[in-house]
Design a protein around this motif. Structure first.
Motif: not given
Length: 152
Positions: A128-139
């Motif tokens: 979940x942490x990795x998905x949140x970080x990746x989503x933030x970077x992509x956004x």
């Protein structure tokens, strides 16, 4: 100058992505004798259906020469077929054959198994942490104009 490449975030992200990708590539290479560009082209066609080579390149962030070689290899394996565009003879449409769709289905199973393995490795919280970080970077970091990703 004090700079440590090993702690430079873009370098670390690239190294992590490469490790994850190489480990999956080893599985499909051993099983299907398939290269990464072939996997990307097969995955694009399996996911989106009929496409041109240009569309595959844009979708998979591959240079046109890599797409061309991958398409030729998939065609030699009889996993892909070409058809001429009715309106523009310079354009070819590519799609998976019945054998290609079967291989794509097997590859999806392999991919899901690998994704489960990675999920277990990270644990529910880590994932979940990795998905949140990746989503933030992509956004927050949209693609650079004219470029969709690495030119593998």
């Amino acid at each position: 100058m004090d700079f440590n490449l090993e702690t430079f975030l873009p370098y670390r992200l690239n190294q992590a992505a490469e490790r994850v990708s190489q480990r999956f590539a080893a599985q499909y290479r051993a099983r299907y004798r398939m290269t990464r560009p072939e996997w990307r082209a097969l995955a694009a066609l399996g996911t989106y259906g009929r496409m041109t080579a240009t569309e595959i390149g844009g979708n998979s962030s591959m240079h046109k020469t890599k797409v061309s070689r991958a398409v030729r290899a998939l065609e030699e394996k009889r996993w892909l077929k070409r058809s001429e565009d009715a309106d523009d003879r310079r354009m070819e449409h590519l799609e998976l054959t019945m054998a290609g769709r079967r291989i794509y289905g097997e590859m999806i199973t392999l991919a899901r198994d690998y994704e489960r393995e990675l999920s277990q490795l990270l644990g529910a919280t880590g994932l979940k942490q990795l998905e949140a970080v990746l989503a933030a970077i992509e956004a927050k970091l949209p693609p650079v104009a004219g470029r969709k990703g690495p030119q593998d």
